[in-house]
Write a protein that holds these residues in place. Sequence first.
Motif, short mmCIF file in Angstrom:
data_model
loop_
_atom_site.label_atom_id
_atom_site.label_comp_id
_atom_site.label_asym_id
_atom_site.label_seq_id
_atom_site.Cartn_x
_atom_site.Cartn_y
_atom_site.Cartn_z
N ARG A 7 96.39 41.39 7.72
CA ARG A 7 96.99 42.50 8.47
C ARG A 7 96.41 43.80 7.92
O ARG A 7 96.34 44.01 6.72
N CYS A 8 96.02 44.69 8.85
CA CYS A 8 95.48 45.98 8.42
C CYS A 8 96.61 47.00 8.33
O CYS A 8 97.75 46.73 8.72
N GLY A 16 90.96 35.35 8.79
CA GLY A 16 89.68 35.38 8.09
C GLY A 16 89.49 34.08 7.35
O GLY A 16 90.44 33.52 6.81
N TRP A 17 88.26 33.57 7.36
CA TRP A 17 87.92 32.34 6.66
C TRP A 17 87.05 32.67 5.45
O TRP A 17 86.10 33.44 5.56
N LYS A 45 96.61 40.35 2.72
CA LYS A 45 97.01 39.03 3.19
C LYS A 45 98.42 39.14 3.74
O LYS A 45 99.28 39.82 3.18
N SER A 46 98.66 38.44 4.82
CA SER A 46 99.98 38.41 5.45
C SER A 46 100.68 37.12 5.01
O SER A 46 100.04 36.22 4.49
#
Length: 135
Positions: A7-8, A16-17, A45-46
């Motif tokens: 999350r931005c 994202g991997w 990270k969410s």
Amino acid sequence: MIRYTLRCDKGHDFEGWFRSSDAFDTTHAAGHVACTQCGSVAVRKSLMAPAVPAQSGAEPRISPMEAALQALRREVEANSDYVGLKFADEARAIHEGRAPGRAIHGEARPEEARKLLEEGVPVAPLPFIPRQKAN
């Protein structure tokens, strides 16, 4: 590989991997993890739920699209005659008045279906996955 839900700072969620948790940390620290919607590098990270395989014997979860396709298939099968591989011949016979008019479903090769359409026979492909054949 590990997948993170990110999350931005603008509230956009994306995935994202990364090769590992360390790879994420290194890439993030270098400012190379950016929001796919707005480009912000203020990303974190969410909360994520782990992907846990279903327990043996438990019903698998299906998407709303799969459920709709299953319902469509039930409707078609309940309200039409299955003619199998003779679909093209039977559809043509119904169209030409050589067979009684009725709803049918079955299988046809792509070139057979194309020919039917060129002849003006009203047919439509159905987005069904073939059922598993048993011995």
